[in-house]
Design a protein around this motif. Structure first.
Motif, PDB file in Angstrom:
ATOM      1  N   VAL A  33      -7.363   8.747   3.661  1.00 26.32           N
ATOM      2  CA  VAL A  33      -7.197  10.160   3.976  1.00 26.32           C
ATOM      3  C   VAL A  33      -8.578  10.816   3.987  1.00 26.32           C
ATOM      4  O   VAL A  33      -8.912  11.584   4.874  1.00 26.32           O
ATOM      5  CB  VAL A  33      -6.272  10.856   2.956  1.00 26.32           C
ATOM      6  CG1 VAL A  33      -6.119  12.337   3.293  1.00 26.32           C
ATOM      7  CG2 VAL A  33      -4.916  10.166   2.914  1.00 26.32           C
ATOM      8  N   GLU A  85       6.689  13.833   2.385  1.00 24.75           N
ATOM      9  CA  GLU A  85       6.879  14.997   3.246  1.00 24.75           C
ATOM     10  C   GLU A  85       7.125  14.620   4.697  1.00 24.75           C
ATOM     11  O   GLU A  85       7.389  15.489   5.531  1.00 24.75           O
ATOM     12  CB  GLU A  85       5.632  15.889   3.170  1.00 24.75           C
ATOM     13  CG  GLU A  85       5.395  16.473   1.777  1.00 24.75           C
ATOM     14  CD  GLU A  85       3.999  17.062   1.638  1.00 24.75           C
ATOM     15  OE1 GLU A  85       3.223  16.978   2.620  1.00 24.75           O
ATOM     16  OE2 GLU A  85       3.689  17.594   0.565  1.00 24.75           O
ATOM     17  N   ALA A  86       7.044  13.323   5.006  1.00 24.60           N
ATOM     18  CA  ALA A  86       7.060  12.896   6.407  1.00 24.60           C
ATOM     19  C   ALA A  86       8.450  12.738   6.997  1.00 24.60           C
ATOM     20  O   ALA A  86       8.587  12.422   8.166  1.00 24.60           O
ATOM     21  CB  ALA A  86       6.307  11.573   6.560  1.00 24.60           C
ATOM     22  N   LEU A  95      -2.569  11.393  -2.225  1.00 26.07           N
ATOM     23  CA  LEU A  95      -2.306  12.164  -1.013  1.00 26.07           C
ATOM     24  C   LEU A  95      -1.418  11.392  -0.038  1.00 26.07           C
ATOM     25  O   LEU A  95      -0.540  11.969   0.606  1.00 26.07           O
ATOM     26  CB  LEU A  95      -3.627  12.538  -0.348  1.00 26.07           C
ATOM     27  CG  LEU A  95      -4.501  13.536  -1.130  1.00 26.07           C
ATOM     28  CD1 LEU A  95      -5.878  13.645  -0.502  1.00 26.07           C
ATOM     29  CD2 LEU A  95      -3.833  14.903  -1.194  1.00 26.07           C
ATOM     30  N   GLY A  96      -1.666  10.078   0.071  1.00 29.05           N
ATOM     31  CA  GLY A  96      -0.826   9.256   0.926  1.00 29.05           C
ATOM     32  C   GLY A  96       0.610   9.240   0.454  1.00 29.05           C
ATOM     33  O   GLY A  96       1.557   9.294   1.247  1.00 29.05           O
ATOM     34  N   GLN A 132       2.084  11.638  -1.312  1.00 26.49           N
ATOM     35  CA  GLN A 132       2.661  12.951  -1.038  1.00 26.49           C
ATOM     36  C   GLN A 132       3.051  13.083   0.434  1.00 26.49           C
ATOM     37  O   GLN A 132       4.122  13.590   0.760  1.00 26.49           O
ATOM     38  CB  GLN A 132       1.657  14.049  -1.410  1.00 26.49           C
ATOM     39  CG  GLN A 132       1.476  14.246  -2.901  1.00 26.49           C
ATOM     40  CD  GLN A 132       0.423  15.283  -3.220  1.00 26.49           C
ATOM     41  OE1 GLN A 132      -0.488  15.518  -2.429  1.00 26.49           O
ATOM     42  NE2 GLN A 132       0.527  15.895  -4.389  1.00 26.49           N
ATOM     43  N   ARG A 133       2.170  12.644   1.327  1.00 27.10           N
ATOM     44  CA  ARG A 133       2.441  12.779   2.758  1.00 27.10           C
ATOM     45  C   ARG A 133       3.648  11.945   3.178  1.00 27.10           C
ATOM     46  O   ARG A 133       4.413  12.337   4.058  1.00 27.10           O
ATOM     47  CB  ARG A 133       1.207  12.365   3.562  1.00 27.10           C
ATOM     48  CG  ARG A 133       0.067  13.360   3.429  1.00 27.10           C
ATOM     49  CD  ARG A 133      -1.104  13.000   4.312  1.00 27.10           C
ATOM     50  NE  ARG A 133      -2.168  13.980   4.180  1.00 27.10           N
ATOM     51  CZ  ARG A 133      -3.267  13.989   4.918  1.00 27.10           C
ATOM     52  NH1 ARG A 133      -3.445  13.059   5.849  1.00 27.10           N
ATOM     53  NH2 ARG A 133      -4.193  14.910   4.749  1.00 27.10           N
ATOM     54  N   ARG A 134       3.817  10.795   2.537  1.00 24.27           N
ATOM     55  CA  ARG A 134       4.964   9.955   2.881  1.00 24.27           C
ATOM     56  C   ARG A 134       6.265  10.646   2.477  1.00 24.27           C
ATOM     57  O   ARG A 134       7.266  10.566   3.182  1.00 24.27           O
ATOM     58  CB  ARG A 134       4.838   8.595   2.190  1.00 24.27           C
ATOM     59  CG  ARG A 134       5.828   7.579   2.707  1.00 24.27           C
ATOM     60  CD  ARG A 134       5.472   6.182   2.232  1.00 24.27           C
ATOM     61  NE  ARG A 134       5.491   6.076   0.791  1.00 24.27           N
ATOM     62  CZ  ARG A 134       4.402   6.003   0.034  1.00 24.27           C
ATOM     63  NH1 ARG A 134       3.208   6.025   0.573  1.00 24.27           N
ATOM     64  NH2 ARG A 134       4.485   5.900  -1.276  1.00 24.27           N
TER      65      ARG A 134
END
Length: 641
Positions: free
Chosen positions: A459, A591-592, A584-585, A587-589
């Motif tokens: 990221v 939210e994806a 962060l990865g 969290q993004r997963r």
């Protein structure tokens, strides 16, 4: 990285412990992998094993290995792994030859559910001669069991593992249930798991080691009637001694009606350092499934170690344990150990049995003399048996003039099949170190590979860091990071020291408040020019949470990161950025998830409900359904914006 070799053996009964050794080995210091890495989907494990029948093993001497690294192991503080990392480890466990992979606790979080589902689809359906059972853990409630089944049902051989506490202290203070209520709950939930279509159900009476025996026999008998195929007997707090635990298994075998129609399993924690001994005592008393983790990781003091249990059975099973054996391909042990160490961030202690750095090191003059004359004088296990290669037997010596081909050949020798961009990045790091260091050791290469290959999805990437520090003023740091879009970001900060200043500069760029929970550093090799290896543990202030399986407690997740460089500040910043990338990865997963996909699922449910109700309900229900769907559409559009 892809698998580079396939070991083929056929030990229906394990051979006597007569290790093979090369003819010459003048030094006795370092050993590294020679077997395959984790990336290949195709899994080759040609060890013959009995046909898999959930509640029966055709060969009474065969012991199933149940690995819970991805479930119990990941509950170790800081051991959070990404979905890709879990999939890599699951593939390596399949290559190792474990019989059952407990892939996670699907009800604990959406991320865990997704990881278990992916492992069930990929590893549980691999085109291979050995496909492991994929298991999901659940508490004794319908929601957990449904989640577990939804995750594992895609595997060729799915299993639900459900548990409830049976010791007096747990029933009174944690569950607040009577013994009769616990029995009713256990048998009804095992029956419910079977009713979903799962033919392989494991039941665990949590804290069995401290449970009253007669009550234990009763509840086990009831869950057998309800359809349990495996009964796992956990020493949840590592309380029992080996003779006690062996007797517990023997007593259960002798006093539980219907026990001949199920498999008895063990799950031993290491609170008193006796998990391996207790597991072996359980096997000797009649258990035919052993629950273990790679490197012994797990809650508190950890679990029984797979490598210790398997190698003990291999070395002494024929002589002292009535010929017990496993289907584990031991030459993949070291790669599995290293992968779990790197992905979990939990370092293996140097004197750890089987896989520790000193496990095959001989420094005493008396020992070295004996080893030179006959290796069996001080080695009961050959390092080659677990996939180790003595580093001094290599003919390749790397230096600043070495090229890509030499580096690739050396990495293949160490067990890493690296190519493409990974090799390019590693070669650039190698040349930078080689320009400042005369001798590049295998330890240096392992550290560089860990820093380049065993890293989460990028990221943020560290570009540059410059610090000023000393006794004449505040330490200052300037850091340049590049984002996933390639845009460069620069920030300056002051701190109590150069690392503190650099971390604060990173925080100014990333703008995600975190707490540094743990920081450690060590020199990879001796000497003033050694590479520094750093490990950090962080927790976000708006931290991601998950549910702990034994207690149901919601806990904040922590994320580990590692870095390596000859400069200690650069090494420290690399580790910090690595931990941030993992968090962060993650969290993004979470939210994806596609809002439209969620909406379609809900609309399908509403459609089914509406269709079922239309025959006997008024138009008011249809209007209500339309209203709810309209709100969901609006919410979906808002989320997309």
């Amino acid at each position: 990285m892809a698998s580079s070799i396939c070991i083929s053996r056929q030990p229906i009964v394990p051979p006597a412990a007569t290790p093979f050794h090369p003819k010459s080995a003048p030094l006795f210091r370092s050993f590294y992998f020679r077997n395959a890495s984790s990336g290949a989907v195709g899994i080759c494990c040609s060890l013959r094993r009995p046909e898999y029948i959930p509640n029966h093993i055709p060969d009474s001497k065969y012991v199933r290995i149940f690995d819970t690294t991805l479930r119990d192991g990941e509950q170790s503080p800081g051991a959070t792994m990404t979905t890709k990392e879990k999939l890599d480890i699951a593939r390596q466990l399949a290559r190792l030859g474990v019989d059952i992979i407990e892939a996670g606790f699907p009800a604990s979080s959406d991320a865990d559910f997704a990881a278990v589902t992916l492992i069930a689809r990929e590893v549980g359906n691999a085109d291979a001669d050995h496909v492991p059972v994929i298991c999901g853990l659940s508490r004794c409630n319908k929601t957990d069991i449904e989640k577990a089944w939804e995750a594992v049902k895609y595997a060729k051989k799915p299993r639900i593992h459900t548990f409830i506490a049976t010791s007096e202290i747990h029933m009174k203070y944690k569950l607040k249930m009577t013994p009769e209520q616990v029995i009713d709950k256990a048998k009804s939930m095992v029956a419910y798991a079977r009713s979903l279509g799962c033919d392989d159900v494991e039941f665990s009476p949590e804290d069995a080691g401290r449970s009253e025996r007669e009550f234990l026999y009763r509840i086990l008998e009831e869950v057998i009637k309800a359809g349990a195929t495996t009964l796992n007997i956990p020493d949840t707090v590592g309380y029992t001694l080996p003779n006690e635990f062996g007797q517990l298994i023997a007593d259960i075998k002798a006093n539980t009606r219907g026990i001949d129609n199920v498999i008895i399993s063990t799950h031993c924690q290491n609170d008193l350092g006796l998990s391996t001994a207790n597991t072996l005592a359980g096997a000797h008393a009649g258990a035919r499934q052993l629950e273990v983790t790679i490197n012994g990781i797990g809650e508190r003091a950890g679990n029984a170690s797979l490598e210790e249990v398997v190698m003990a059975l291999k070395c002494r099973g024929e002589q002292l344990l009535d010929g017990l054996y496993t289907g584990i391909n031991t030459q993949h042990i070291i790669m599995a150990s290293k992968m779990v160490e790197e992905y979990s961030g939990l370092r293996v202690q140097p004197h750890k049995a089987i896989v520790g750095a000193n496990a095959f090191a001989h420094e005493s003059g008396i020992h070295q003399d004996g080893m030179l004359k006959n290796k069996n004088t001080y080695e009961i296990i050959a390092p080659e048996d677990i996939g180790l290669l003595r580093s001094n037997e290599s003919g390749i010596v790397l230096g600043k003039l070495s090229g890509r081909h030499a580096l690739k050949a050396k990495m293949l020798e160490l067990g890493y099949d690296i190519d493409g961009k990974e090799l390019d990045d590693l070669f650039a790091r190698f040349k930078a170190v080689a320009g400042n260091k005369k001798i590049i050791t295998d330890d240096d290469l392992i550290a560089l590979v860990s820093d380049e290959v065993f890293q989460p999805q990028v990221v943020w990437k560290l570009e540059d860091v410059q610090v000023t520090c000393g006794t004449l003023g505040l330490s200052t740091a300037t850091v340049k990071l590049s984002g996933a879009d390639g845009k460069k970001h620069i920030a300056c900060s002051v701190g109590t020291g150069p690392v503190d200043a650099a971390y604060k500069a990173v925080d100014l760029i990333v703008k995600i408040p975190v707490t540094l929970v743990e920081y450690s550093m060590n020199a990879v090799t001796e000497g003033i020019d050694a590479i520094a290896s750093t490990r950090v543990l962080i927790r976000g202030e708006d931290s991601i949470t998950s549910t702990q399986s034994p207690t149901g407690e919601t806990v904040k997740r922590t994320f580990s990161g590692t870095g390596a460089a000859m400069d200690i500040v650069i090494s420290s910043v690399r580790a910090y950025v690595s931990a941030l990338n993992k968090m962060l990865g993650y969290q993004r997963r979470l939210e994806a998830e596609d809002p439209k996909e969620s909406l379609m699922k809900m609309m399908t449910l509403f459609s089914r409900a509406s269709h079922a109700a239309n025959a006997s309900t008024s138009s008011g229900h249809a209007a209500l359904t339309f209203c709810v769907i309209t709100k969901l559409v609006t919410r979906s559009e808002t989320l997309e914006q």
